[in-house]
Enzyme design. Structure first.
Site, PDB file in Angstrom:
ATOM      1  N   ASP A  90       0.875  -1.166   0.000  1.00 42.86           N
ATOM      2  CA  ASP A  90       0.000   0.000   0.000  1.00 42.86           C
ATOM      3  C   ASP A  90       0.921   1.228   0.000  1.00 42.86           C
ATOM      4  O   ASP A  90       2.114   1.129   0.312  1.00 42.86           O
ATOM      5  CB  ASP A  90      -0.935  -0.003   1.212  1.00 42.86           C
ATOM      6  CG  ASP A  90      -2.131   0.927   0.981  1.00 42.86           C
ATOM      7  OD1 ASP A  90      -2.072   1.769   0.052  1.00 42.86           O
ATOM      8  OD2 ASP A  90      -3.124   0.826   1.722  1.00 42.86           O
TER       9      ASP A  90
HETATM   10  C1  BGC Z   1      -4.933   3.355   0.003  1.00 39.93           C
HETATM   11  C2  BGC Z   1      -5.029   2.360  -1.130  1.00 39.93           C
HETATM   12  C3  BGC Z   1      -4.837   3.074  -2.442  1.00 39.93           C
HETATM   13  C4  BGC Z   1      -3.498   3.778  -2.419  1.00 39.93           C
HETATM   14  C5  BGC Z   1      -3.188   4.529  -3.704  1.00 39.93           C
HETATM   15  C6  BGC Z   1      -3.687   4.210  -0.058  1.00 39.93           C
HETATM   16  O1  BGC Z   1      -3.775   5.260   0.843  1.00 39.93           O
HETATM   17  O2  BGC Z   1      -4.967   2.673   1.238  1.00 39.93           O
HETATM   18  O3  BGC Z   1      -6.274   1.719  -1.112  1.00 39.93           O
HETATM   19  O4  BGC Z   1      -4.938   2.173  -3.498  1.00 39.93           O
HETATM   20  O5  BGC Z   1      -3.479   4.716  -1.353  1.00 39.93           O
HETATM   21  O6  BGC Z   1      -4.019   5.626  -3.815  1.00 39.93           O
END
Ligand code: BGC
Length: 759
Positions: free
Chosen positions: A231
């Site tokens: 993530d």
């Molecule tokens: C989120 C993810 C997301 C990623 C990219 C993170 O803060 O938890 O779900 O895909 O950012 O935007």
């Protein structure tokens, strides 16, 4: 084209390989031009394309290209419709092809442990099977267009509070059955190209550097073959992560973690083969996309129509005392509430779509009925505006029917933080109760990503749960309110009366450092139904404008081995006069008593469309997994030999038909016999059962338990042989020494004999 990825990796320098393992920037992977490795892009996800062109961020702060916002997962799960989710996936895949996006970041399958999780709107369900089915369908749809998916957030990321540092403390059985369940089934069924690991720790170890999670479970147990990405910002120690199975770090780290990888290989801390494998995995998925590019156009108008269809199939009719559908002819209809004009239809954070167009109910109703409108409340602040309230009450009073569009404002729920209560804004609750005082015919339409308390539920005639239903929400609402479509969604989560009823209540969200999952496998309806606790609306519940009759349930066998599949069929008839769809749910209830389990668990479902008076036979399958629980002693799924009830139901609280079947297990629980092994444990193992039964009976006789209950024999009257036998079952083997005068050497010999007999 078949690529020899291994050969390409051989050609790469150590620095190029390390570089491949982190993003170039927020959304791109790096290219290596001299070797023909192209640069590819990934984008959020999950219910629309959030492709950022300029200023990049991962929390939805800056604009992305105009795209279609489909209904969010909290809504689509209520459709219980695999085909529909696949269709949505196909469309997302096409949009990605048109926009040159190689992987769309979703679906998100974390379990709704508490109604408070700020991100529940992005998650499907409190039930792992339902979540797995919705996710698998969406993945299949996207990937059929040669675009990758990233199932997320792996794993046990069930709250936003301290999501980047908190440790989810979970026992192994609960982890496997509830929190890994949706990932496992979706990954096995649909083979997503990538998995996104979560921010949090699990039992003290960051997901991003968790070897057991990313390698032993994900790859060794489940056979996952794609790449794991972090993530955004979830990497703690890069080299440890790579060793654990984290292939790609997102976003980039400005090169510093790439250097750490290079250094680790040079000083012998990291085996270069580990790095090579990670790069191979990443390259496989890159080329899978670039070698299969498809011509596609992003037809936003068409996709908006699909968003409306999905929304209509997902909304859940919770209450209807004859008020719906509204016959608009000759009626004065009032739409009340800001959300009629400017609906809330998606959540905040990384999934936030720059919607191409938004259809609110007020606009959509123009074609069908004449409606009056009053705003009723402010969205930005939870403060009663007397003028707005008075005007709304007056508008409602003058109408024949009042439809109130209510729900949670953006600030109430979002990625990044959790809710602290389950209430709607007080100004909206007040509005509904004031209107109910002057207007008998009130319908409330709810816009929220997670359940809310409904203190006014008994005062209104209708409630339609629209959840966060995407940019075409108004069109779908109006279609359902006026009967152009028939509601056919059912709740993918329980709506409790109040927050404190929720099983995680005492432990959510933990102390900031850890959060203990003490309710174990009793999550959602698994808890409420086992506790026989009253709930506002149960899991799997939803009304229709027609009625359905269930009959003639058949099972393919009365008894099966756990290696076999059971077929269950039943007839379902539309007994009303409007075409409708019913979601038939199949629950399994373990009657073996082998372990503490929820009273029932969802193991299959089917959605079926029926014309008025039409009858169809539906068929569903159950396999070993449908009966099994995760047995830590075996480190495997285990369905104990015994009886199981199969329940065909319209909701978890509305069982229509049932049948009992017997399952014969092909596994025996491991048993290591010692002086403290109990008689009951030995009775359960087929190898030792006969021997120990005889011994136990003679022990009972020794203790006087075989005495006939003669008149006047007080002891025998008080303790029958059956009672003695029951007590005996809890006795350890060493009791033989105390109560039967068995010698130590005899006891040792007996233990050895029993151990040899264990199967
Ligand atoms: C989120 C993810 C997301 C990623 C990219 C993170 O803060 O938890 O779900 O895909 O950012 O935007």
């Amino acid at each position: 084209m078949k690529r020899d990825v291994k050969a390409i990796v051989k050609e790469m320098t150590l620095e190029e390989k390390a570089g491949m393992c982190s993003g170039k920037d927020f959304w791109h992977l790096k290219s290596v031009e001299r070797l023909g490795i192209p640069e590819v892009m990934v984008s959020d996800g999950p219910h629309g394309l959030r492709k950022q062109a300029d200023e990049a961020d991962h929390l939805g702060l800056n604009d992305s290209i105009k795209a279609v916002c489909f209904p969010t997962a909290c809504a689509t799960a209520c459709s219980f419709d695999r085909d529909l989710l696949e269709e949505m996936g196909e469309r997302l895949g096409e949009e990605c092809q048109a926009e040159n996006v190689s992987v769309i970041l979703g679906p998100a399958v974390n379990i709704k442990r508490s109604p408070l999780c700020g991100r529940n709107f992005e998650y499907f369900s409190e039930d792992p099977y339902l979540a797995s089915q919705m996710a698998a369908a969406q993945i299949k749809g996207v990937q059929s267009k040669h675009v990758g998916t990233s199932i997320k957030h792996f794993a046990a990321n069930n709250q936003e509070h301290r999501r980047m540092s908190c440790s989810s403390e979970i026992d192994e059985r609960t982890f496997r059955e509830i929190y890994l369940g949706a990932f496992e089934t979706a990954i096995k069924e649909a083979k997503p190209d990538t998995v996104m690991c979560s921010y949090n720790k699990i039992n003290g170890e960051f997901a991003s550097e968790n070897y057991r999670l990313l390698t032993e479970i994900l790859r060794d147990d489940w056979g996952f073959e794609g790449y794991v990405m972090s993530d955004w910002g979830a990497v703690n120690e890069r080299v440890k992560g790579l060793k654990a199975g984290l292939d790609l770090e997102m976003p980039g780290s400005g090169g510093c973690t790439d250097k750490e990888i290079v250094e680790a290989v040079k000083n012998g801390d990291l085996d270069e083969a580990v790095l090579n494998t990670a790069v191979e995995r990443i390259l496989n998925i890159i080329f899978k996309f670039t070698d299969n590019r498809q011509e596609a156009v992003f037809n936003r108008e068409e996709d908006h129509k699909l968003a409306a269809k999905i929304a209509a199939e997902s909304m859940v009719l919770l209450k209807n005392e004859g008020i719906l559908p509204i016959q608009p002819e000759g009626k004065k209809i009032a739409f009340i509430g800001k959300f009629a004009e400017q609906p809330r239809f998606q959540g905040g954070g990384s999934s936030h779509i720059n919607s191409f167009k938004i259809t609110g109910a007020l606009e959509a109703a123009k074609e069908i009925a004449e409606v009056t409108y009053a705003q009723g409340y402010e969205v930005k602040e939870d403060k009663v505006d007397e003028k707005l309230l008075e005007e709304a009450v007056q508008t409602a009073k003058e109408a024949d029917v009042a439809v109130i569009f209510a729900g949670l404002p953006d600030a109430f729920e979002s990625e990044g933080y959790d809710r602290t209560h389950m209430r709607m804004p007080e100004c909206q609750n007040l509005l509904i109760s004031e209107i109910a005082k002057v207007q008998k015919h009130v319908v409330v339409v709810l816009h929220n990503g997670s359940p809310v308390e409904m203190p006014w539920a008994d005062d209104v005639e209708g409630i339609l749960e629209a959840y966060l239903c995407g940019e075409a929400v108004g069109q779908a609402e109006v279609g359902l309110l006026f009967g152009q479509a028939n509601p056919c969604g059912k709740l993918a989560e329980t709506v409790p009366y109040k927050l404190s009823d929720n099983p995680s209540y005492l432990h959510f969200p933990g102390d900031g450092k850890t959060v203990e999952y003490k309710e174990g496998v009793f999550v959602g309806y698994r808890y409420y139904d086992t506790k026989e606790m009253p709930v506002r609306y149960p899991f799997g519940y939803g009304l229709s404008y027609t009625t359905f009759e269930y009959s003639d349930m058949q099972v393919s066998a009365e008894e099966i081995k756990d290696t076999e599949t059971l077929k269950v069929s039943l007839k379902i008839k539309n007994t009303g006069n409007m075409t409708g769809k019913e979601i038939v749910q199949l629950y399994v209830a373990d009657k073996t008593g082998a372990v503490s389990r929820p009273v029932k668990e969802l193991k299959n479902f089917v959605k079926v469309e029926l014309q008025p008076q039409e009858e169809k036979t539906v068929e569903m399958e159950l396999d070993k997994r449908s009966f099994a629980w995760y047995c830590t002693e075996l480190a495997d799924w285990y369905a104990a030999t015994g009886e199981y009830e199969i329940l065909a139901a319209a909701s978890s609280r509305d069982i229509r038909l049932r049948k009992t079947v017997k399952v014969i297990s092909s596994q025996n629980l491991p048993l290591s016999v010692s002086r403290n092994t109990t008689i009951s444990e030995l009775l359960e193992n087929p190898g030792t059962a006969v021997m120990i039964k005889e011994l136990a009976e003679s022990l009972v006789a020794h203790m006087g338990g075989s005495q006939e209950a003669e008149e006047g024999n007080a002891a025998a009257e008080a303790i029958t042989p059956e009672m003695s036998m029951k007590m005996m079952e809890n006795a350890p083997l060493r009791s033989m020494r105390s109560f039967m005068g068995m010698k130590e050497a005899e006891l040792d010999a007996l233990i050895q004999k029993l151990q040899d007999a264990v199967v």
